[in-house]
Scaffold this active site. Structure first.
Site, PDB file in Angstrom:
ATOM      1  N   ASN A  60      14.146  18.760  21.584  1.00  0.00           N
ATOM      2  CA  ASN A  60      14.684  18.445  20.257  1.00  0.00           C
ATOM      3  C   ASN A  60      15.502  17.156  20.254  1.00  0.00           C
ATOM      4  O   ASN A  60      15.358  16.316  19.371  1.00  0.00           O
ATOM      5  CB  ASN A  60      15.523  19.611  19.736  1.00  0.00           C
ATOM      6  CG  ASN A  60      14.688  20.863  19.533  1.00  0.00           C
ATOM      7  OD1 ASN A  60      13.461  20.801  19.600  1.00  0.00           O
ATOM      8  ND2 ASN A  60      15.346  21.989  19.299  1.00  0.00           N
ATOM      9  N   LYS A  93     -18.009 -16.022  -7.327  1.00  0.00           N
ATOM     10  CA  LYS A  93     -16.719 -15.337  -7.202  1.00  0.00           C
ATOM     11  C   LYS A  93     -15.963 -15.691  -5.928  1.00  0.00           C
ATOM     12  O   LYS A  93     -16.522 -15.926  -4.881  1.00  0.00           O
ATOM     13  CB  LYS A  93     -16.930 -13.802  -7.203  1.00  0.00           C
ATOM     14  CG  LYS A  93     -17.430 -13.257  -8.498  1.00  0.00           C
ATOM     15  CD  LYS A  93     -16.358 -12.847  -9.482  1.00  0.00           C
ATOM     16  CE  LYS A  93     -15.277 -11.959  -8.992  1.00  0.00           C
ATOM     17  NZ  LYS A  93     -15.447 -10.574  -9.381  1.00  0.00           N
ATOM     18  N   GLU A 115      -4.770  -8.044  -3.099  1.00  0.00           N
ATOM     19  CA  GLU A 115      -5.059  -6.705  -3.629  1.00  0.00           C
ATOM     20  C   GLU A 115      -4.730  -5.623  -2.602  1.00  0.00           C
ATOM     21  O   GLU A 115      -4.208  -4.560  -2.937  1.00  0.00           O
ATOM     22  CB  GLU A 115      -6.529  -6.613  -4.047  1.00  0.00           C
ATOM     23  CG  GLU A 115      -6.870  -7.532  -5.210  1.00  0.00           C
ATOM     24  CD  GLU A 115      -8.376  -7.675  -5.374  1.00  0.00           C
ATOM     25  OE1 GLU A 115      -8.960  -6.861  -6.097  1.00  0.00           O
ATOM     26  OE2 GLU A 115      -8.972  -8.575  -4.759  1.00  0.00           O
ATOM     27  N   THR A 168       8.424 -13.394 -19.859  1.00  0.00           N
ATOM     28  CA  THR A 168       8.962 -12.039 -19.995  1.00  0.00           C
ATOM     29  C   THR A 168       7.877 -11.297 -20.768  1.00  0.00           C
ATOM     30  O   THR A 168       7.191 -11.916 -21.605  1.00  0.00           O
ATOM     31  CB  THR A 168      10.298 -12.005 -20.770  1.00  0.00           C
ATOM     32  OG1 THR A 168      10.093 -12.563 -22.063  1.00  0.00           O
ATOM     33  CG2 THR A 168      11.391 -12.789 -20.048  1.00  0.00           C
ATOM     34  N   HIS A 169       7.695 -10.037 -20.478  1.00  0.00           N
ATOM     35  CA  HIS A 169       6.582  -9.259 -21.062  1.00  0.00           C
ATOM     36  C   HIS A 169       5.230  -9.911 -20.769  1.00  0.00           C
ATOM     37  O   HIS A 169       4.269  -9.703 -21.508  1.00  0.00           O
ATOM     38  CB  HIS A 169       6.729  -9.097 -22.579  1.00  0.00           C
ATOM     39  CG  HIS A 169       8.103  -8.692 -23.013  1.00  0.00           C
ATOM     40  ND1 HIS A 169       8.471  -7.386 -23.252  1.00  0.00           N
ATOM     41  CD2 HIS A 169       9.210  -9.436 -23.237  1.00  0.00           C
ATOM     42  CE1 HIS A 169       9.745  -7.344 -23.617  1.00  0.00           C
ATOM     43  NE2 HIS A 169      10.226  -8.574 -23.610  1.00  0.00           N
ATOM     44  N   SER A 181     -18.255 -12.391  -3.362  1.00  0.00           N
ATOM     45  CA  SER A 181     -18.927 -11.208  -3.873  1.00  0.00           C
ATOM     46  C   SER A 181     -20.350 -11.203  -3.340  1.00  0.00           C
ATOM     47  O   SER A 181     -20.964 -12.263  -3.183  1.00  0.00           O
ATOM     48  CB  SER A 181     -18.944 -11.256  -5.402  1.00  0.00           C
ATOM     49  OG  SER A 181     -20.009 -10.469  -5.881  1.00  0.00           O
ATOM     50  N   LYS A 208       6.224  11.698  12.145  1.00  0.00           N
ATOM     51  CA  LYS A 208       5.806  10.480  12.849  1.00  0.00           C
ATOM     52  C   LYS A 208       4.636   9.763  12.210  1.00  0.00           C
ATOM     53  O   LYS A 208       4.668   8.537  12.040  1.00  0.00           O
ATOM     54  CB  LYS A 208       5.489  10.808  14.311  1.00  0.00           C
ATOM     55  CG  LYS A 208       6.752  11.094  15.079  1.00  0.00           C
ATOM     56  CD  LYS A 208       6.469  11.769  16.399  1.00  0.00           C
ATOM     57  CE  LYS A 208       7.598  12.701  16.754  1.00  0.00           C
ATOM     58  NZ  LYS A 208       7.655  13.913  15.875  1.00  0.00           N
TER      59      LYS A 208
HETATM   60  N1  ARG Z   1       6.458  17.424  19.404  1.00  0.00           N
HETATM   61  C1  ARG Z   1       7.715  17.833  18.870  1.00  0.00           C
HETATM   62  C2  ARG Z   1       8.072  16.975  17.650  1.00  0.00           C
HETATM   63  O1  ARG Z   1       7.487  15.969  17.492  1.00  0.00           O
HETATM   64  C3  ARG Z   1       8.782  17.722  19.909  1.00  0.00           C
HETATM   65  C4  ARG Z   1       9.911  18.639  19.719  1.00  0.00           C
HETATM   66  C5  ARG Z   1       9.488  20.016  19.962  1.00  0.00           C
HETATM   67  N2  ARG Z   1      10.585  20.923  19.999  1.00  0.00           N
HETATM   68  C6  ARG Z   1      10.420  22.223  19.956  1.00  0.00           C
HETATM   69  N3  ARG Z   1      11.479  22.945  19.971  1.00  0.00           N
HETATM   70  N4  ARG Z   1       9.242  22.748  19.834  1.00  0.00           N
HETATM   71  O2  ARG Z   1       8.908  17.328  16.875  1.00  0.00           O
END
Ligand code: ARG
Length: 466
Positions: A119, A292, A299, A164-165, A286, A334
């Site tokens: 953790n 084009k 974009e 503006t607008h 294009s 992540k």
């Molecule tokens: N892979 C987990 C994450 O990205 C790591 C932490 C996991 N901790 C646990 N108590 N299972 O959060």
């Protein structure tokens, strides 16, 4: 198998109380190695700092520490060389590294996880990663600001319509318009700098959530890892993802700025506007319409912003219902951050390229700046200044002049003196001096105004500020 009858052996890292391994579907939903392997360098750095501290505090022997550090460095080279086999059954980057360490150095590897948990480990790895990403963003934004400063300098006198607008409002200079973006990206950069300040605290040593009974030195690991200090509450430390959410918020705001710029480039590069031209390097053709030339890069920058917004909302939503402290939901942080970071980096780089690449059609800009009665305010201001009219009356008189010009399909400057005097007798031929677009912009010398002299002052301010 999905029905839970998989009889694989239990997990070597945490499987002591488990009689059998996970169902295949459990392994699939649980594993994060597919994306968190991106954190390998941070994970190894964190582990080296942790092991070094453990030895310094007499919690593990120097001999074991040396083995651990050597093994971790070997793993780092293996991963960098592409010679590392990541395994999904080992769930995540933390256990992939630790398991390989055991294979390399034997039982000493088992001492690395003393006084820490995954953790605080994941909180550390991810913080290190986000901090580095913020530093990259700071650099990238500085590059974009520099590109705009150069274009602003080059075009401090180039007159264009201000809108503006999206209706022609008053003449401005292209340099002034560029400097508006310098302000926006300058704010983004200071948000990035503040975020680095906010998050500059080391999570390692919070352990699972309660801290540890081992005599660790969290200040030592904080320092070794380049953090200002350790975090102060172990529960908060493992349940906090503010640093990731702050990154995404900043990315969303910067993305919004990039997208507005992208939209302007799309509009300006149409044949109807013709204000700018992107070189072949930033356009595509294009497959059916040979004439084009499409501003695809702009974009795509506009679209990347949508992805970044999605990531911000996703992580806010993931976090909003979680009781303290860590929950596995947090593993989903992540991919959102990685995806947004990639989008933002690409968008800033593409924009920096486009800003430097744009060819400005000053003649088109100037012609457009003079159309749409853009100097009407200058006429009203003249009546206030030279004829002493209250602004509201001057506004009304000018409105009548605009209506007359409209009925004659001509510009304000093309009305005759007699026509203008019929609308208000105080008007003299001096009025024609303020009706040109150059005179209009040159007169707007108020602080932050569009006058070339003022724009040059703002350029100098930003060049010195960096
Ligand atoms: N892979 C987990 C994450 O990205 C790591 C932490 C996991 N901790 C646990 N108590 N299972 O959060």
């Amino acid at each position: 198998m999905a029905d839970g009858t998989d009889t694989k052996s239990s997990n070597q890292m945490w499987g002591g109380r488990f009689a059998s391994g996970p169902a295949a579907i459990m392994e699939e939903i649980n594993a994060s190695i597919g994306f968190d392997k991106k954190l390998f360098a941070q994970d190894i750095r964190g582990s080296i700092a942790h092991a070094t501290m453990l030895a310094h505090q007499g919690i593990i022997s120097t001999e074991d520490k040396d083995k651990i550090v050597h093994g971790l460095n070997t793993i780092l080279s293996e991963i960098e060389a592409g010679n590392f086999e990541f395994s999904r059954s080992l769930e995540d980057i933390h256990m992939n590294v630790e398991s390989r360490l055991a294979a390399l150095i034997g039982p000493a590897a088992g001492r690395l996880h003393t006084a820490r948990s995954r953790n605080d480990q994941v909180a550390l790895d991810f913080r290190l990663w986000v901090k580095e990403e913020l530093q990259k963003c700071e650099q990238a934004l500085t590059g974009l600001i520099a590109a705009f400063l150069d274009r602003a300098e080059e075009h401090a006198d180039t007159v264009m319509p201000g809108f503006t607008h999206l209706q022609t409002a008053q003449p401005v200079t292209f340099g002034h318009h560029c400097m508006a973006y310098v302000e926006m990206f300058g704010r983004d950069r200071s948000r990035v700098r503040h975020a680095i300040e906010h998050m500059d605290e080391s999570p390692i040593g919070a352990a699972a959530l309660a801290g540890t009974g081992f005599p660790i030195d969290r200040h030592m690991t904080a320092k070794a890892l380049g953090f200002r200090e350790p975090t102060r509450n172990s529960i908060d430390t493992v349940s906090d993802r503010d640093f990731a959410i702050e990154f995404l918020s900043i990315a969303a705001i910067a993305g919004m700025h990039l997208s507005r710029l992208a939209e302007e480039i799309v509009i300006w590069s149409t044949p109807q506007f013709g204000f700018v031209r992107l070189s072949d390097a930033f356009s595509t053709g294009s497959s059916i319409m040979p004439q084009k030339k499409n501003p695809d890069a702009a974009e795509l920058v506009r679209a990347k912003t949508g992805r970044i917004n999605g990531s911000l909302v996703a992580l806010l939503t993931i976090m909003k219902g979680l009781p303290l402290a860590y929950s596995k939901d947090m593993q989903e942080d992540k991919e959102q951050v990685f995806d947004a970071a990639e989008s933002l980096e690409l968008a800033i780089a593409a924009m920096t390229g486009m800003v430097r690449d744009l060819t400005i059609n000053a003649a088109r800009m100037k012609a457009a700046a003079g159309s749409g009665y853009s100097t009407a305010t200058d006429l009203a201001d003249w009546l206030v200044r030279e004829a002493g009219l209250p602004f509201r009356d001057a506004h009304h008189v000018t409105g009548r002049a605009v209506a007359l010009a409209e009925s004659k399909s001509c510009d304000l400057a093309e009305l005759s003196l007699e026509d203008l005097q019929a609308i208000h007798p105080a008007i003299t031929d001096k009025i024609f001096d303020v009706l040109t677009v150059e005179a209009s912009v040159a007169s707007r010398k108020s602080f932050g105004g569009t006058a070339p002299s003022e724009v040059r002052k703002q350029i100098a301010f930003w060049r010195a500020r960096n």
